[in-house]
Design an enzyme around this catalytic site. Sequence first.
Site, PDB file in Angstrom:
ATOM      1  N   ASP A  87      17.264 -35.325 -14.989  1.00  0.00           N
ATOM      2  CA  ASP A  87      18.247 -35.719 -13.520  1.00  0.00           C
ATOM      3  C   ASP A  87      18.714 -37.177 -14.399  1.00  0.00           C
ATOM      4  O   ASP A  87      19.877 -38.036 -13.619  1.00  0.00           O
ATOM      5  CB  ASP A  87      17.604 -35.529 -12.651  1.00  0.00           C
TER       6      ASP A  87
ATOM      7  N   ASN B 176      15.828 -30.889 -20.638  1.00  0.00           N
ATOM      8  CA  ASN B 176      15.190 -30.632 -19.885  1.00  0.00           C
ATOM      9  C   ASN B 176      14.200 -29.465 -20.042  1.00  0.00           C
ATOM     10  O   ASN B 176      13.032 -29.869 -19.776  1.00  0.00           O
ATOM     11  CB  ASN B 176      16.187 -29.244 -18.849  1.00  0.00           C
TER      12      ASN B 176
ATOM     13  N   GLU C 183      26.350 -29.943 -16.547  1.00  0.00           N
ATOM     14  CA  GLU C 183      25.951 -31.516 -17.018  1.00  0.00           C
ATOM     15  C   GLU C 183      27.692 -31.784 -17.204  1.00  0.00           C
ATOM     16  O   GLU C 183      28.607 -32.235 -18.297  1.00  0.00           O
ATOM     17  CB  GLU C 183      26.011 -31.103 -18.564  1.00  0.00           C
TER      18      GLU C 183
ATOM     19  N   HIS D 279      12.913 -31.592 -15.890  1.00  0.00           N
ATOM     20  CA  HIS D 279      13.678 -31.834 -15.675  1.00  0.00           C
ATOM     21  C   HIS D 279      14.526 -32.897 -14.981  1.00  0.00           C
ATOM     22  O   HIS D 279      15.350 -33.447 -14.616  1.00  0.00           O
ATOM     23  CB  HIS D 279      13.812 -30.871 -14.646  1.00  0.00           C
TER      24      HIS D 279
END
Length: 369
Positions: free
Chosen positions: A240, A231, A266, A236
């Site tokens: 994802d 991230n 996660e 981000h």
Amino acid sequence: MTRRADRRPRPENESHFDTRSKGVIFSAGGALPLLLIAVLEPTFLRPGTLPILVGIVVFTLVTVAFTVRVGTLTDRQFTVLGSGGMFGVAVCAFLIADPSGARAVTAMLAVVPALAASGSPRRVTLSLTGTAVVFAAALSIIGAEGVVRYVAAGAAVTTVIVPALLIAAMRTSLESVTDRLEMLANTDPLTGLLNRRGMLPRVEALLAEACAARTAIAVSLVDVDHFKSVNDTRGHAAGDGVLTAVAEAIANEVPSDAVVARLGGEEFLVLGLARSVTGLEERILDAVRTSCNVTVSIGVAQADVRPGTFDVDVETTLDRLTYAADRALYTAKTAGRDRVAFALEDPVDWTGGAAARRDRVEPLRRHAS
């Protein structure tokens, strides 16, 4: 997802009548005023037909009493009572001497198909609607002459069909929205996997199956290594994408009789019968390495089932299993990541009962990635 058919306790403020039963009770009252009118105004009925009307009223009272007694009617009960009620309406309409009064009563034939459309299977709705159409068309033709009879029949049939169609369409739309909301409530929107709420019924079924088969349950916690750095360095959106890819890699390896879910962040959970998921952890490691450009650490815990001891709260049992797997996951993380670690002890006391429910599991640790 399989829905359980067990009986849940009914809240005190919840009626024990469904929509169909309430409709049968209220609509059946329509025959009672006819008897009163016939007694007060003898010319209201065809000569000599009062005893027939009395018989119809008696049947109506029996229908109401039976419905009140059973509460929620089965499909067969509703079909029998609904057919009998429509037959009674048709006979009442035929007995009325005034054509305008007969047409008014004929319109009541639309009630049963509309009730059927609100909560019956399609075959029941079609059967009752077809019966009502036949009755309505026949009553409209009797006593009419020339083209008027066909116009009257068409109007009567429309009066029956349109409400049933509208209610059926509304019911289909409502069921579609309900299914969509249930799916959203039970699944993780990013990965499409089950969330904690959605997996609980599946977990309960697996626990029951494990007890019945006297086999062990295994739970694995899968955590993406160094996810925070993904991230931080790639954004981000890239994070994802990594989570979606890892979820797909895990789901592709998990057998159909196991549960796979995203717990949040996660971290993913896999739970299944031990005999079905043996060696699954290594396959997940390889699949993630091959397709996701990241690695994962996995903690595994297993509980042997003692015969006849499935008397524990599902969420408590799941927390116990997950906590043991969480400690194993911590071991895998501290040992260098990208590996599997196993819990050393049986994490769940399957003797269950009140003692098991009183125990409190400390909150799960969240590992630094």
